[in-house]
Design an enzyme around this catalytic site. Structure first.
Site, PDB file in Angstrom:
ATOM      1  N   HIS A 122       1.214   1.136 -13.236  1.00  0.00           N
ATOM      2  CA  HIS A 122       1.989  -0.163 -13.600  1.00  0.00           C
ATOM      3  C   HIS A 122       3.431   0.558 -13.445  1.00  0.00           C
ATOM      4  O   HIS A 122       3.641   1.283 -13.957  1.00  0.00           O
ATOM      5  CB  HIS A 122       1.681  -0.516 -14.605  1.00  0.00           C
ATOM      6  N   GLY A 152       0.726  -1.204   0.111  1.00  0.00           N
ATOM      7  CA  GLY A 152       0.026  -0.051   0.187  1.00  0.00           C
ATOM      8  C   GLY A 152       0.879   1.277   0.115  1.00  0.00           C
ATOM      9  O   GLY A 152       0.423   2.302   0.526  1.00  0.00           O
TER      10      GLY A 152
HETATM   11  C1  GRF Z   1       3.598  -1.423  -7.103  1.00  0.00           C
HETATM   12  O1  GRF Z   1       4.865  -1.604  -8.001  1.00  0.00           O
HETATM   13  C2  GRF Z   1       2.659  -0.893  -7.995  1.00  0.00           C
HETATM   14  O2  GRF Z   1       3.109  -0.527  -9.238  1.00  0.00           O
HETATM   15  C3  GRF Z   1       1.975  -2.333  -8.497  1.00  0.00           C
HETATM   16  O3  GRF Z   1       1.819  -2.860  -7.287  1.00  0.00           O
HETATM   17  C4  GRF Z   1       3.158  -2.617  -6.757  1.00  0.00           C
HETATM   18  C5  GRF Z   1       2.846  -2.616  -5.138  1.00  0.00           C
HETATM   19  O4  GRF Z   1       2.557  -1.379  -4.891  1.00  0.00           O
HETATM   20  N1  GRF Z   1       0.788  -2.175  -9.243  1.00  0.00           N
HETATM   21  P1  GRF Z   1       2.250  -0.984  -3.361  1.00  0.00           P
HETATM   22  O5  GRF Z   1       3.336  -0.758  -2.435  1.00  0.00           O
HETATM   23  O6  GRF Z   1       1.349  -1.992  -2.687  1.00  0.00           O
HETATM   24  O7  GRF Z   1       1.142   0.388  -3.695  1.00  0.00           O
END
Ligand code: GRF
Length: 213
Positions: free
Chosen positions: A108, A12
């Site tokens: 992404h 998150g």
């Molecule tokens: C990140 O690299 C995002 O781009 C991908 O999931 C990963 C986790 O992100 N979609 P977060 O730390 O859980 O927001």
């Protein structure tokens, strides 16, 4: 004020960037709910610490269509206008996409259309980037359509790859850009500055306001 619903599956940090962006007054919106498909997602803790309602919905309890219907119910109940996929690892149903056409944003960790699509998520994106030997990678924020990482692109930014980069160092560099771009894209949406024509997303500005119908 735009009501935002955030879907997560993990740490998150992108959710945290949105929370911080709102607290700093950069995003003119409010997060009405955070929904996770994983009980252990630390993003649920981040939401609770920010006094934001957070819900874990167990995907094992029903089929994919019913699961999305449950999420839609929670979003509609709270008058959510914009859905943000922040590290959310499930594919949305056709019905969900239609309900929130051009109102679902995804982040992404690559320069779409490279290193994206089925199977490209998290660390796998960065290992594929390093294996291929590209000199630049980056992050992409896009509207979600029925494909995987195929919707109209809102913002992108490049990240230079150094010879000594590893998956972990690259992930950190890209995440920083993700956080920045996601906040920018959400703010532009909240200001109603994003116009879409087919695949092309344009940012309305005072000067060219007239030129975009
Ligand atoms: C990140 O690299 C995002 O781009 C991908 O999931 C990963 C986790 O992100 N979609 P977060 O730390 O859980 O927001």
């Amino acid at each position: 004020m735009v009501n935002i619903g955030v879907l997560i599956s993990g740490n998150g940090t992108n959710l945290q960037a949105i929370i911080d962006g709102i607290d700093k007054g950069i995003i003119n919106g409010r997060i009405k709910v955070v929904i996770s498909n994983r009980k252990d997602a630390y993003g649920l803790t981040r939401a609770s610490k920010a006094n934001i309602e957070s819900i874990y919905l167990d995907p094992k309890e029903c089929d994919a269509i019913t699961y999305d219907r449950k999420i839609l119910h929670e979003l509609k109940k709270r008058d959510v206008d914009l859905v943000v996929l922040a590290g959310y690892l499930r594919i949305l149903s056709k019905k969900f996409i239609e309900e929130y056409k051009n109102r679902i944003i995804n982040i992404h960790p690559s320069l779409i259309p490279s290193f994206c699509g089925k199977g490209y998520y998290g660390d796998r994106v960065h290992s594929a980037v390093l294996e291929y030997g590209v000199k630049y990678t980056g992050a992409t924020v896009h509207f979600v359509d029925e494909g995987t990482d195929t919707g109209p692109i809102i913002l992108q930014e490049v990240v230079k790859i150094d010879d000594h980069d590893t998956v972990d160092t690259l992930k950190e560099k890209v995440l920083e850009v993700e956080h920045k771009l996601l906040v920018q894209a959400i703010e532009l949406f909240c200001q109603n500055k994003l116009s879409i024509k087919g695949r092309l997303v344009r940012i309305r500005s005072e000067e060219n306001e007239k030129s975009i119908d």
